[in-house]
Design a protein around this motif. Structure first.
Motif, mmCIF file in Angstrom:
data_model
loop_
_atom_site.group_PDB
_atom_site.id
_atom_site.type_symbol
_atom_site.label_atom_id
_atom_site.label_comp_id
_atom_site.label_asym_id
_atom_site.label_seq_id
_atom_site.Cartn_x
_atom_site.Cartn_y
_atom_site.Cartn_z
ATOM 1 N N THR A 56 0.769 -1.272 0.005
ATOM 2 C CA THR A 56 -0.188 0.002 -0.032
ATOM 3 C C THR A 56 1.068 1.246 -0.109
ATOM 4 O O THR A 56 2.007 1.213 0.160
ATOM 5 C CB THR A 56 -0.897 -0.022 1.341
ATOM 6 N N HIS A 99 4.485 -5.696 -5.390
ATOM 7 C CA HIS A 99 3.379 -6.031 -5.134
ATOM 8 C C HIS A 99 2.249 -5.135 -5.476
ATOM 9 O O HIS A 99 1.141 -5.408 -5.277
ATOM 10 C CB HIS A 99 3.028 -6.718 -3.640
ATOM 11 N N ASN A 101 1.152 -3.800 -8.028
ATOM 12 C CA ASN A 101 1.040 -4.081 -9.488
ATOM 13 C C ASN A 101 -0.183 -3.972 -10.194
ATOM 14 O O ASN A 101 -0.072 -4.597 -11.557
ATOM 15 C CB ASN A 101 1.938 -5.041 -9.810
ATOM 16 N N THR A 102 -1.195 -3.458 -9.458
ATOM 17 C CA THR A 102 -2.438 -3.141 -10.257
ATOM 18 C C THR A 102 -2.496 -2.281 -11.587
ATOM 19 O O THR A 102 -1.823 -1.544 -11.583
ATOM 20 C CB THR A 102 -3.530 -2.732 -9.346
ATOM 21 N N VAL A 103 -3.298 -2.614 -12.461
ATOM 22 C CA VAL A 103 -3.443 -1.687 -13.565
ATOM 23 C C VAL A 103 -5.158 -1.802 -13.974
ATOM 24 O O VAL A 103 -5.867 -2.715 -13.950
ATOM 25 C CB VAL A 103 -2.763 -2.653 -14.868
ATOM 26 N N ALA A 104 -5.588 -0.695 -13.896
ATOM 27 C CA ALA A 104 -7.093 -0.197 -14.159
ATOM 28 C C ALA A 104 -7.162 0.572 -15.494
ATOM 29 O O ALA A 104 -6.657 1.792 -15.417
ATOM 30 C CB ALA A 104 -7.577 0.474 -12.965
ATOM 31 N N GLY A 115 -0.042 0.756 -11.223
ATOM 32 C CA GLY A 115 0.889 0.809 -9.707
ATOM 33 C C GLY A 115 2.110 0.705 -9.957
ATOM 34 O O GLY A 115 2.657 0.369 -11.307
ATOM 35 N N ALA A 118 4.177 -2.183 -11.390
ATOM 36 C CA ALA A 118 3.626 -3.135 -12.571
ATOM 37 C C ALA A 118 4.744 -3.335 -13.456
ATOM 38 O O ALA A 118 5.609 -2.224 -13.583
ATOM 39 C CB ALA A 118 2.411 -2.478 -12.995
ATOM 40 N N ASP A 122 2.228 -6.644 -17.441
ATOM 41 C CA ASP A 122 1.196 -6.295 -16.807
ATOM 42 C C ASP A 122 0.150 -5.357 -17.682
ATOM 43 O O ASP A 122 -1.136 -5.448 -17.656
ATOM 44 C CB ASP A 122 1.126 -5.925 -15.159
ATOM 45 N N ALA A 126 -3.437 -5.756 -19.612
ATOM 46 C CA ALA A 126 -4.697 -5.153 -19.342
ATOM 47 C C ALA A 126 -5.283 -4.363 -20.341
ATOM 48 O O ALA A 126 -6.467 -4.395 -20.786
ATOM 49 C CB ALA A 126 -4.336 -4.192 -18.058
ATOM 50 N N ARG A 206 1.913 5.287 -8.112
ATOM 51 C CA ARG A 206 1.087 4.806 -9.233
ATOM 52 C C ARG A 206 1.005 6.098 -10.321
ATOM 53 O O ARG A 206 1.451 7.373 -9.931
ATOM 54 C CB ARG A 206 -0.344 5.239 -8.845
#
Length: 475
Positions: A56, A99, A101-104, A115, A118, A122, A126, A206
């Protein structure tokens, strides 16, 4: 070189960091520590005092505060692809973002939020279902954050500009532990600095990038015997000198790897390769490559391929020792091509080593943005990538890279894409930004990080500051 005295982090500081930490914290001796400190470049063998694998933004903030309270040097790891080894620190604290590593994807806004940890793979995975993409690198294993904030050169730059040209915003944790957002209308001077200034200003947790339609993509890889290299190089140069923006690629001396389309007798041998990429269909790619196809490559692949798959086609294998550099050229006369081809003969065989020549121009070269990436206006880039296994080859491999740089200097602009280099000294770092840009970046650095906390990078010294030297831990 000054040696850093490595001492354990105090028990109290470690307990405080771990308390409420959403990710994982490793110290030497912990299960998982050795894997957590392993980098892409096997030449880098540093042992941090702490590895904070953040989950986080608050984990990142607390890691920065812990490091400052304990007087620990900070390194930031995104993809861990820094050939200079900036992703680790001896005895200090590593802020590991893998960790995060989100992709929106927001297809309506033609934007994507990524993220800080990422990888390019990744991001591409996405965006592909929407038929969208943005400029990535030339492999799938690069970290998106470090790549973009360092400028970002890749297969799509001639069509969509550099990665940093597509930066819409970034969230950072500063050296004081504050959370800051930068965009064109918010902290605009910091936003400008993030278009090439790298990780000098904080930890990017981010970033937001502009997306573009990419419904089709195609890739060609043509392999010739090395003795045909000079003739092939001339034909390729003349094609790319006038090619539309949709086309990219490179001329690459490399060792042929086992692939279905490569004859067995070529595997493990030096070849002269031509990569042609197309932000469009295979038919257009075949038309452009026709003069090269008429030269009779000994092996060839030319096909429609999803962009995400093409990004993986030439992935650099991990676990090798690496040393890279770059020279940018304004022109590519026959003597420069002949020199490039002659140096290609020095590739270590067998190994993944490559001597690459990339065409620039297109959208990236036409941009009038004043971002600190002066190399964008060159026409060609020579990028030797030495990758080898045996430490006994270290001196040979490094000298080969340096010799190529030296041999290309008569045609060089003097600019540097720092993501392509090891630590080559302050003069080359300044050349990566341009002298006037460096002074402006230095002022931004002085405002956000006056103590140069974030110096494990191609460092921009705060205005008025002396060079940062490795420092011992507090006793």
């Amino acid at each position: 070189m000054t040696q850093i005295k490595v001492q354990p982090v105090s028990d109290a500081a470690l307990a405080s960091l771990r308390s409420g930490f959403s990710g994982r914290v490793f110290v030497p001796g912990d299960s998982g520590f050795e894997e957590a400190r392993t980098l892409f470049n096997a030449m880098i063998d540093l042992r941090p005092g702490v590895i904070a694998q953040c989950a986080t933004t608050d984990d990142v903030r607390r890691s920065v505060e812990c490091a400052r309270e304990e007087d620990l040097e900070i390194a930031v790891r995104g993809g861990g692809h820094s050939v200079a080894g900036m992703s680790l620190t001896p005895g200090g604290l590593v802020i590991d973002l893998r960790h995060m590593n989100t992709v929106a994807v927001d297809p309506g806004a033609m934007a994507v939020r990524v993220g800080g940890g990422a990888l390019m793979g990744d991001l591409d995975a996405a965006t592909e279902p929407y038929g969208l993409a943005t400029t990535g690198g030339r492999v799938s294993t690069t970290g998106v954050g470090g790549f973009t904030l360092g400028g970002g050169s890749g297969w799509l730059e001639r069509k969509f500009g550099l990665a940093c040209d597509n930066l819409l915003g970034a969230d950072l944790v500063t050296a004081e532990g504050d959370m800051v957002h930068a965009a064109a209308d918010e902290n605009p001077e910091l936003f400008w600095a993030l278009h090439g200034g790298g990780g000098n200003f904080g930890v990017a947790t981010r970033i937001e990038l502009r997306l573009h339609p990419l419904p089709e993509f195609s890739l060609a890889l043509l392999l010739f015997l090395p003795e045909a290299g000079p003739e092939v190089a001339r034909v390729w140069r003349d094609i790319m000198a006038t090619a539309p923006d949709e086309f990219g690629g490179g001329l690459i001396y490399l060792v042929a790897q086992p692939e279905p389309f490569i004859p067995e007798e070529m595997v493990g041998k030096l070849v002269c390769g031509v990569v042609v990429t197309c932000a469009g269909a295979e038919s257009a790619l075949r038309d452009l490559a026709a003069p090269l196809l008429r030269m009779g490559p000994k092996a060839s692949m030319l096909t429609d391929m999803p962009y995400a798959a093409a990004q993986k086609a030439l992935d650099d294998p991990p676990g090798y020792r690496n040393y890279w550099s770059v020279e940018f050229l304004d022109s590519l006369p026959d003597p420069a091509l002949d020199m490039f081809c002659a140096q290609g003969e020095g590739v270590i065989v067998p190994s993944p080593t490559a001597n690459a020549l990339f065409p620039l121009g297109g959208a990236m070269g036409r941009s009038r943005a004043d971002y600190p990436v002066p190399w964008r206006h060159a026409r060609w880039g020579v990028h030797p990538l030495a990758m080898w296994e045996d430490p006994d080859d270290d001196a040979r491999a490094i000298q080969w890279v340096r010799d190529i740089r030296s041999d290309m200097r008569p045609w060089s602009t003097g600019d540097v894409y720092l993501n392509f280099t090891a630590d080559e000294g302050e003069e080359r770092t300044v050349s990566g930004f341009g002298a006037d840009n460096y002074r402006r970046l230095s002022a931004v650095k002085a405002e956000l990080d006056p103590d140069n906390v974030f110096h494990r990078n191609h460092n921009i010294r705060p205005a008025g500051a002396a060079p940062t030297a490795p420092r011992p831990r507090r006793g």
